[in-house]
Design a protein around this motif. Sequence first.
Motif, short mmCIF file in Angstrom:
data_model
loop_
_atom_site.label_atom_id
_atom_site.label_comp_id
_atom_site.label_asym_id
_atom_site.label_seq_id
_atom_site.Cartn_x
_atom_site.Cartn_y
_atom_site.Cartn_z
N ALA A 224 51.99 42.27 45.43
CA ALA A 224 52.73 42.88 46.54
C ALA A 224 51.80 43.71 47.42
CB ALA A 224 53.85 43.77 45.99
N TRP A 225 50.82 44.38 46.83
CA TRP A 225 49.91 45.23 47.60
C TRP A 225 48.85 44.41 48.34
CZ3 TRP A 225 49.57 50.37 48.78
CH2 TRP A 225 50.51 51.20 48.18
N LEU A 226 48.32 43.39 47.68
CA LEU A 226 47.14 42.71 48.22
C LEU A 226 47.44 41.32 48.79
CD1 LEU A 226 44.62 43.63 45.39
CD2 LEU A 226 45.10 44.88 47.50
N GLY A 227 48.54 40.70 48.36
CA GLY A 227 48.86 39.36 48.85
C GLY A 227 48.53 38.28 47.83
N TRP A 228 49.16 37.13 48.00
CA TRP A 228 49.02 36.06 47.01
C TRP A 228 47.60 35.49 46.96
CZ3 TRP A 228 47.31 31.35 48.67
CH2 TRP A 228 47.45 31.05 50.03
N GLN A 229 46.82 35.62 48.05
CA GLN A 229 45.47 35.05 48.07
C GLN A 229 44.55 35.67 47.02
OE1 GLN A 229 47.09 36.32 50.71
NE2 GLN A 229 46.75 35.14 52.57
N TYR A 230 44.90 36.86 46.53
CA TYR A 230 44.02 37.55 45.58
C TYR A 230 44.44 37.35 44.13
CZ TYR A 230 42.15 39.91 49.68
OH TYR A 230 41.56 40.17 50.88
N LEU A 231 45.56 36.67 43.90
CA LEU A 231 46.05 36.53 42.53
C LEU A 231 45.09 35.75 41.65
CD1 LEU A 231 49.85 35.82 43.16
CD2 LEU A 231 48.78 37.95 42.40
N GLY A 232 44.56 34.65 42.16
CA GLY A 232 43.61 33.86 41.38
C GLY A 232 42.37 34.65 41.02
N LEU A 233 41.87 35.42 42.00
CA LEU A 233 40.69 36.25 41.75
C LEU A 233 40.99 37.31 40.70
CD1 LEU A 233 37.83 37.23 42.56
CD2 LEU A 233 38.92 38.63 44.32
N ILE A 234 42.15 37.95 40.78
CA ILE A 234 42.51 39.00 39.82
C ILE A 234 42.63 38.42 38.41
CG2 ILE A 234 44.33 40.62 39.14
CD1 ILE A 234 44.89 41.03 42.14
N ILE A 235 43.27 37.27 38.30
CA ILE A 235 43.43 36.65 36.98
C ILE A 235 42.06 36.26 36.41
CG2 ILE A 235 44.33 34.64 35.75
CD1 ILE A 235 46.73 34.72 37.68
N LEU A 236 41.21 35.70 37.26
CA LEU A 236 39.88 35.30 36.81
C LEU A 236 39.05 36.51 36.39
CD1 LEU A 236 37.66 33.17 36.43
CD2 LEU A 236 37.09 33.44 38.85
N LEU A 237 39.02 37.55 37.23
CA LEU A 237 38.23 38.74 36.92
C LEU A 237 38.75 39.45 35.67
CD1 LEU A 237 37.63 40.35 40.44
CD2 LEU A 237 35.93 39.28 38.96
N SER A 238 40.06 39.55 35.54
CA SER A 238 40.62 40.23 34.37
C SER A 238 40.31 39.48 33.09
CB SER A 238 42.14 40.40 34.53
OG SER A 238 42.79 39.14 34.64
N SER A 239 40.30 38.15 33.16
CA SER A 239 39.97 37.34 31.98
C SER A 239 38.51 37.52 31.60
CB SER A 239 40.27 35.86 32.25
OG SER A 239 41.64 35.68 32.56
N VAL A 240 37.63 37.54 32.60
CA VAL A 240 36.20 37.71 32.34
C VAL A 240 35.92 39.09 31.77
CG1 VAL A 240 33.92 37.85 33.42
CG2 VAL A 240 35.49 36.01 34.06
N VAL A 241 36.49 40.12 32.41
CA VAL A 241 36.29 41.49 31.93
C VAL A 241 36.86 41.66 30.53
CG1 VAL A 241 36.89 43.91 32.31
CG2 VAL A 241 36.22 42.48 34.24
N GLY A 242 38.07 41.13 30.31
CA GLY A 242 38.70 41.24 29.00
C GLY A 242 37.90 40.55 27.91
N ALA A 243 37.41 39.34 28.23
CA ALA A 243 36.62 38.59 27.24
C ALA A 243 35.32 39.34 26.92
CB ALA A 243 36.32 37.20 27.76
N PHE A 244 34.66 39.86 27.94
CA PHE A 244 33.40 40.57 27.74
C PHE A 244 33.60 41.82 26.89
CE2 PHE A 244 30.44 43.92 29.09
CZ PHE A 244 29.24 43.32 28.75
N ILE A 245 34.60 42.64 27.25
CA ILE A 245 34.83 43.88 26.50
C ILE A 245 35.32 43.56 25.09
CG2 ILE A 245 36.23 45.98 26.39
CD1 ILE A 245 36.18 46.08 29.41
#
Length: 287
Positions: A224-245
Amino acid sequence: MQLFNELTLLTTPYAFTALIGVVGLLVGSFLNVVIYRLPIMMKRQWRNDCLEYLELENDAPTDVFNLALPASSCPNCQAKIRPWQNIPVLSYLWLRGKCANCKTPISGRYPVVEFLTAILSMIVAWHFGYGEQAAAGLALTWVLIALSLIDLDTQLLPDVIVLPMLWLGLIASLFTVFTDSSTSIIGAAGGYLALWSVYHGFKLFTGKEGMGHGDFKLLGMLGAWLGWQYLGLIILLSSVVGAFIGITLISLNKQSRDKQIPFGPYLAIAGWIALLWGNHLNQWYFG
């Protein structure tokens, strides 16, 4: 004329960023209160609701407990914390990390949260400059900090924070603060449905729940804040950060393989990165 000059000075990048740093310290102190007290308030309310529904006697404490009352005190000796003992970061250093009355060690997380809030706030202020985007970005940053630590402590993402922020993101889209309304609405719906689908797909194949429902709402809020174009990036980044940590904690024997890891903090980190640099990352990835 002098007042005008002073106000103009505050809008210069360095002065504005420094001012927001001080504000960030104060907000960080308040976030510590929210992070600790809000889950307790929620659990008290749930217990009261259950007892009322079951028509059972309620023997819960009747003392006032909210974000303002009672006044902060030492959890060990119950000594009230004086105003000069509650200055962000400085009081902790002055007291050498101990209660002024009983000398019990104070958790180092309090000054860390205050300092982190100040640093992230200054980055947002410097990035956006004086204006509505900075104000909205600061509000979103502070909320993401609170949600991340509440989720780490309790594996809860409170609706009382997430849902109003989702609606505020939709309202902000009316003024095109970060995105337009249609993009915001699709982002909110798409963010929720994306993780909802993953959750039910994982449960269908494994019989286990892979994440909490709060994660759906959090991604919807970010959409809602950033728009649908950023959803893929957020999911990808969160998965990478989560896997690393996660891998790092397991390798250091700080985390059991079987223990559930909250996903909310990783979504929050990815959402904050997308807030500041999402456009450049999308252009780099697709360009």
